[in-house]
Design a protein around this motif. Structure first.
Motif, mmCIF file in Angstrom:
data_model
loop_
_atom_site.group_PDB
_atom_site.id
_atom_site.type_symbol
_atom_site.label_atom_id
_atom_site.label_comp_id
_atom_site.label_asym_id
_atom_site.label_seq_id
_atom_site.Cartn_x
_atom_site.Cartn_y
_atom_site.Cartn_z
ATOM 1 N N GLY A 122 27.594 -4.013 23.939
ATOM 2 C CA GLY A 122 26.384 -3.674 24.690
ATOM 3 C C GLY A 122 26.571 -3.865 26.168
ATOM 4 N N GLY A 123 26.832 -2.775 26.877
ATOM 5 C CA GLY A 123 26.911 -2.807 28.323
ATOM 6 C C GLY A 123 25.658 -2.196 28.900
ATOM 7 N N ASP A 124 25.750 -1.733 30.141
ATOM 8 C CA ASP A 124 24.576 -1.134 30.769
ATOM 9 C C ASP A 124 24.247 0.234 30.168
ATOM 10 N N ARG A 125 25.304 0.996 29.835
ATOM 11 C CA ARG A 125 25.053 2.327 29.271
ATOM 12 C C ARG A 125 26.333 2.828 28.600
ATOM 13 N N LYS A 126 26.172 3.793 27.714
ATOM 14 C CA LYS A 126 27.307 4.384 27.007
ATOM 15 C C LYS A 126 26.998 5.847 26.725
ATOM 16 N N ARG A 127 27.916 6.714 27.095
ATOM 17 C CA ARG A 127 27.732 8.131 26.804
ATOM 18 C C ARG A 127 27.826 8.362 25.304
ATOM 19 N N VAL A 128 26.932 9.153 24.766
ATOM 20 C CA VAL A 128 26.922 9.460 23.339
ATOM 21 C C VAL A 128 27.877 10.623 23.091
ATOM 22 N N LEU A 129 28.901 10.367 22.241
ATOM 23 C CA LEU A 129 29.893 11.406 21.955
ATOM 24 C C LEU A 129 30.206 11.494 20.463
ATOM 25 N N PHE A 130 31.434 11.126 20.062
ATOM 26 C CA PHE A 130 31.931 11.457 18.734
ATOM 27 C C PHE A 130 31.693 10.339 17.729
ATOM 28 N N PHE A 131 30.929 10.642 16.672
ATOM 29 C CA PHE A 131 30.653 9.663 15.624
ATOM 30 C C PHE A 131 31.933 9.195 14.955
ATOM 31 N N TRP A 132 32.818 10.134 14.584
ATOM 32 C CA TRP A 132 33.998 9.759 13.822
ATOM 33 C C TRP A 132 35.013 8.999 14.668
ATOM 34 N N HIS A 133 35.005 9.226 15.975
ATOM 35 C CA HIS A 133 35.839 8.393 16.852
ATOM 36 C C HIS A 133 35.345 6.948 16.813
ATOM 37 N N MET A 134 34.028 6.778 16.852
ATOM 38 C CA MET A 134 33.447 5.436 16.790
ATOM 39 C C MET A 134 33.800 4.759 15.476
ATOM 40 N N VAL A 135 33.680 5.516 14.372
ATOM 41 C CA VAL A 135 34.023 4.964 13.065
ATOM 42 C C VAL A 135 35.500 4.572 13.030
ATOM 43 N N GLY A 136 36.355 5.445 13.551
ATOM 44 C CA GLY A 136 37.779 5.168 13.573
ATOM 45 C C GLY A 136 38.118 3.932 14.378
ATOM 46 N N ASN A 137 37.490 3.805 15.555
ATOM 47 C CA ASN A 137 37.732 2.632 16.400
ATOM 48 C C ASN A 137 37.311 1.349 15.691
ATOM 49 N N LYS A 138 36.155 1.390 15.052
ATOM 50 C CA LYS A 138 35.668 0.185 14.365
ATOM 51 C C LYS A 138 36.522 -0.140 13.147
ATOM 52 N N PHE A 139 36.976 0.891 12.441
ATOM 53 C CA PHE A 139 37.841 0.666 11.286
ATOM 54 C C PHE A 139 39.149 0.001 11.714
ATOM 55 N N LEU A 140 39.768 0.529 12.786
ATOM 56 C CA LEU A 140 41.028 -0.042 13.273
ATOM 57 C C LEU A 140 40.825 -1.468 13.776
ATOM 58 N N THR A 141 39.689 -1.719 14.398
ATOM 59 C CA THR A 141 39.400 -3.076 14.881
ATOM 60 C C THR A 141 39.253 -4.044 13.718
ATOM 61 N N ILE A 142 38.516 -3.632 12.684
ATOM 62 C CA ILE A 142 38.333 -4.499 11.509
ATOM 63 C C ILE A 142 39.677 -4.783 10.842
ATOM 64 N N LEU A 143 40.486 -3.736 10.687
ATOM 65 C CA LEU A 143 41.794 -3.920 10.058
ATOM 66 C C LEU A 143 42.673 -4.842 10.906
ATOM 67 N N SER A 144 42.657 -4.625 12.211
ATOM 68 C CA SER A 144 43.412 -5.503 13.114
ATOM 69 C C SER A 144 42.944 -6.946 12.985
ATOM 70 N N ASN A 145 41.645 -7.140 12.927
ATOM 71 C CA ASN A 145 41.093 -8.491 12.788
ATOM 72 C C ASN A 145 41.554 -9.152 11.484
ATOM 73 N N MET A 146 41.644 -8.367 10.426
ATOM 74 C CA MET A 146 42.079 -8.909 9.145
ATOM 75 C C MET A 146 43.503 -9.459 9.232
ATOM 76 N N PHE A 147 44.337 -8.795 10.030
ATOM 77 C CA PHE A 147 45.737 -9.206 10.141
ATOM 78 C C PHE A 147 45.951 -10.277 11.214
ATOM 79 N N THR A 148 45.088 -10.314 12.232
ATOM 80 C CA THR A 148 45.261 -11.279 13.322
ATOM 81 C C THR A 148 44.345 -12.492 13.194
ATOM 82 N N ASN A 149 43.334 -12.383 12.328
ATOM 83 C CA ASN A 149 42.308 -13.422 12.176
ATOM 84 C C ASN A 149 41.502 -13.626 13.457
ATOM 85 N N LEU A 150 41.325 -12.543 14.206
ATOM 86 C CA LEU A 150 40.423 -12.549 15.356
ATOM 87 C C LEU A 150 39.111 -11.890 14.943
ATOM 88 N N ASP A 151 38.080 -12.051 15.778
ATOM 89 C CA ASP A 151 36.808 -11.384 15.475
ATOM 90 C C ASP A 151 36.389 -10.465 16.623
#
Length: 233
Positions: A122-151
């Protein structure tokens, strides 16, 4: 004054390069050096970088003799950093240098060694663009967190800021966008490392406007998440 090295990987960004440089120099309270790494652009980017460097000694140009990728450009730029902190800045206008203050705050308060700027906190603003890019970014972040034990909430963010000794002590191997999961995995292995996230605004662009990351980079990111979790060093 905060001492900051700004690494700007550049590939065919003639339309926005000067604007991003001007935005960095317009910041108050920051003593910057700008290291622009041209990854063998085919437009006027190299010419612009040469002119800017000739006009301002705080700009350090680095020129690749062939196109290698963003990770390779960052690797080249890190070698030239001399300031206390190092931040990665894309040459387009998706990320605004005005956010540096948010990224620097945990360092100034001596709480952090690495700070990520999250597009999802949550910043000041975010341009609304690609849903599947957002899903992909969050999926990769979750997977990365699983392997690094970061949140983390945004592993793929461009805005990563480091104490210079931290980033210069890491051997970067990835040439393209695999840099993001690689650096996250390697940072997570540093004993006692203090990692923070802050919310940032984001003005994403479309492929017609010059966005370069694609689905192949997503698959490479998956590979890198696993590879660098188990790679020593």
């Amino acid at each position: 004054m905060v001492s900051l090295s700004v690494l700007i990987p550049c590939y065919n960004e003639e339309k926005t390069l000067e604007q991003i440089v001007d935005r960095v120099f317009a910041l108050k309270g920051i003593e910057p050096e700008i290291i622009i790494i041209d990854d063998y652009s085919s437009d006027r980017s190299r010419e612009i970088i040469g002119r800017l460097a000739a006009e301002n000694s705080l700009i350090k140009p680095v020129f690749h003799d062939r196109n290698l990728g963003k990770g390779a450009a960052i690797r080249s730029g890190i070698k030239h950093a001399t300031k206390d902190y190092v931040v990665i800045q894309d040459a387009d206008l998706e990320y605004d240098p005005k956010e540096y203050g948010k990224l620097l705050e945990p360092f100034i308060e001596n709480q952090a060694d690495v700070v990520y700027g999250s597009r999802f906190l949550g910043g000041d603003r975010k341009r609304v663009l690609f849903f599947w890019h957002m899903v992909g970014n969050k999926f990769l972040t979750i997977l990365s967190n699983m392997f690094t034990n970061l949140d983390l909430t945004d592993m793929e963010t461009c805005y990563k800021m480091f104490r210079r000794g931290i980033i210069q002590g890491i051997r970067i191997e990835e040439n393209r966008f695999g840099f993001e999961p690689e650096i996250t995995a390697k940072v997570s292995k540093i004993k006692g490392i203090r990692i923070f996230e802050v919310g940032i605004s984001y003005n994403g662009r479309t492929y017609d406007e010059g966005k370069k990351i694609g689905w192949k980079d997503g698959f490479r990111a998956l590979y890198c998440i696993v590879k660098y979790r188990f790679r020593k060093g």
